[in-house]
Design a protein around this motif. Structure first.
Motif, short mmCIF file in Angstrom:
data_model
loop_
_atom_site.label_atom_id
_atom_site.label_comp_id
_atom_site.label_asym_id
_atom_site.label_seq_id
_atom_site.Cartn_x
_atom_site.Cartn_y
_atom_site.Cartn_z
N VAL A 94 0.85 -1.20 0.00
CA VAL A 94 0.00 0.00 0.00
C VAL A 94 0.88 1.24 0.00
O VAL A 94 1.84 1.33 0.77
CB VAL A 94 -0.93 0.01 1.24
N ASP A 95 0.55 2.19 -0.85
CA ASP A 95 1.26 3.47 -0.89
C ASP A 95 1.00 4.20 0.44
O ASP A 95 -0.15 4.36 0.84
CB ASP A 95 0.76 4.30 -2.06
N ALA A 96 2.06 4.62 1.12
CA ALA A 96 1.92 5.25 2.43
C ALA A 96 1.22 6.60 2.36
O ALA A 96 0.49 6.97 3.28
CB ALA A 96 3.29 5.41 3.09
N GLU A 97 1.41 7.31 1.27
CA GLU A 97 0.82 8.65 1.16
C GLU A 97 -0.63 8.59 0.70
O GLU A 97 -1.51 9.18 1.33
CB GLU A 97 1.64 9.49 0.19
N THR A 98 -0.89 7.89 -0.40
CA THR A 98 -2.25 7.86 -0.96
C THR A 98 -3.12 6.79 -0.31
O THR A 98 -4.34 6.83 -0.44
CB THR A 98 -2.21 7.58 -2.47
N GLN A 99 -2.49 5.83 0.35
CA GLN A 99 -3.14 4.69 0.99
C GLN A 99 -3.91 3.84 -0.03
O GLN A 99 -4.89 3.17 0.31
CB GLN A 99 -4.03 5.13 2.15
N LYS A 100 -3.44 3.85 -1.27
CA LYS A 100 -4.02 3.01 -2.32
C LYS A 100 -3.19 1.74 -2.45
O LYS A 100 -1.97 1.76 -2.32
CB LYS A 100 -4.05 3.75 -3.65
N THR A 101 -3.86 0.64 -2.74
CA THR A 101 -3.19 -0.63 -2.92
C THR A 101 -2.39 -0.61 -4.22
O THR A 101 -2.93 -0.28 -5.28
CB THR A 101 -4.21 -1.78 -2.94
N ILE A 102 -1.13 -0.97 -4.12
CA ILE A 102 -0.24 -1.07 -5.28
C ILE A 102 -0.27 -2.49 -5.82
O ILE A 102 -0.30 -2.72 -7.03
CB ILE A 102 1.20 -0.66 -4.92
N ALA A 103 -0.22 -3.47 -4.94
CA ALA A 103 -0.22 -4.88 -5.34
C ALA A 103 -0.86 -5.70 -4.23
O ALA A 103 -0.77 -5.36 -3.06
CB ALA A 103 1.21 -5.36 -5.59
N LYS A 104 -1.49 -6.80 -4.65
CA LYS A 104 -2.16 -7.65 -3.68
C LYS A 104 -2.28 -9.05 -4.26
O LYS A 104 -2.56 -9.20 -5.45
CB LYS A 104 -3.55 -7.08 -3.39
N THR A 105 -2.06 -10.05 -3.42
CA THR A 105 -2.33 -11.43 -3.84
C THR A 105 -3.08 -12.14 -2.74
O THR A 105 -2.98 -11.79 -1.57
CB THR A 105 -1.03 -12.23 -4.12
N GLU A 106 -3.80 -13.12 -3.15
CA GLU A 106 -4.51 -14.01 -2.24
C GLU A 106 -4.12 -15.42 -2.64
O GLU A 106 -3.82 -15.67 -3.81
CB GLU A 106 -6.02 -13.83 -2.38
N PRO A 107 -4.17 -16.36 -1.71
CA PRO A 107 -3.89 -17.75 -2.10
C PRO A 107 -5.00 -18.26 -3.01
O PRO A 107 -6.11 -17.73 -2.99
CB PRO A 107 -3.86 -18.50 -0.77
N LEU A 108 -4.67 -19.26 -3.81
CA LEU A 108 -5.68 -19.87 -4.66
C LEU A 108 -6.74 -20.55 -3.82
O LEU A 108 -6.43 -21.20 -2.83
CB LEU A 108 -5.03 -20.89 -5.61
N LYS A 109 -7.98 -20.37 -4.21
CA LYS A 109 -9.09 -21.04 -3.51
C LYS A 109 -9.09 -22.51 -3.92
O LYS A 109 -9.02 -22.83 -5.09
CB LYS A 109 -10.44 -20.40 -3.88
N LYS A 110 -9.17 -23.35 -2.93
CA LYS A 110 -9.18 -24.79 -3.21
C LYS A 110 -10.62 -25.24 -3.41
O LYS A 110 -11.50 -24.86 -2.64
CB LYS A 110 -8.51 -25.54 -2.05
N PRO A 111 -10.87 -26.06 -4.45
CA PRO A 111 -12.26 -26.49 -4.74
C PRO A 111 -12.85 -27.37 -3.68
O PRO A 111 -12.27 -27.92 -2.86
CB PRO A 111 -12.14 -27.25 -6.06
#
Length: 134
Positions: free
Chosen positions: A117-134
Motif C-alpha cells: 500500500v502506498d503510504a501517502e495515498t493509501q491506495k493498494t499497489i499490489a495484492k495477492t490471495e492464495p488460490l481457492k481450493k475447490p
C-alpha cells in the motif's frame, strides 16, 4: 552514404532531445516522499480493511514493514524459502517512495498472501490471495 549517416545522426539527435524535453517522461506519477512522516506500520495495519488483508492465524511468518518502493522485493525475498515467492514492480514510482508491505505465510507454509500500500495515498499497489481450493 554520407546522406544516410547524416540522416541517422539527425534522427538520433531528435529522439534524444525529444525524450529529455518531454515533461511527462521526466516526471513520475508517484514522486519521492522519503522526507514525509506517515503512521507506523502497526498502526496502519490496524486501520486496514480486514476484507482487503488479514494475516493467517498461527502464521509461519508475518512481515509488516514500511519501506521504500525499491526495497519491496527485498522484503518479499525473506519468505522465498517458505513458498512466498512474490515480486512487485511498477512504472511511475520513485524508488524512494514510502510503502507499507504486509506478507503472511500459512502455518503449513503452503499458502502466502501479501498487500503493498502506498503510504501517502493509501491506495493498494499490489495484492495477492492464495488460490481457492475447490
Amino acid at each position: 552514404m554520407k546522406k544516410i549517416v547524416i540522416l541517422v545522426t539527425m534522427l538520433m539527435l531528435a529522439f534524444t532531445v525529444g525524450l529529455s524535453s518531454n515533461p511527462a517522461y521526466a516526471q513520475e506519477k508517484y514522486p519521492d516522499n522519503s522526507s514525509e512522516k506517515f503512521v507506523d506500520v502497526n498502526t496502519f495495519y490496524k486501520s486496514l480493511d480486514k476484507s482487503e488483508y488479514t494475516e493467517y492465524k498461527n502464521a509461519k511468518m508475518n512481515i509488516r514493514e514500511k519501506v521504500f518502493f525499491k526495497d519491496i522485493n527485498k522484503v518479499f525475498s525473506r519468505a522465498d524459502h517458505l513458498g512466498g515467492k512474490a515480486r512487485v514492480g511498477g512504472d511511475g514510482y520513485n524508488p524512494k517512495r514510502q510503502v507499507y508491505v504486509f506478507l503472511t505465510v500459512s502455518e503449513d507454509g503452503k499458502d502466502s498472501k501479501h498487500i503493498v500500500v502506498d503510504a501517502e495515498t493509501q491506495k493498494t499497489i499490489a495484492k495477492t490471495e492464495p488460490l481457492k481450493k475447490p
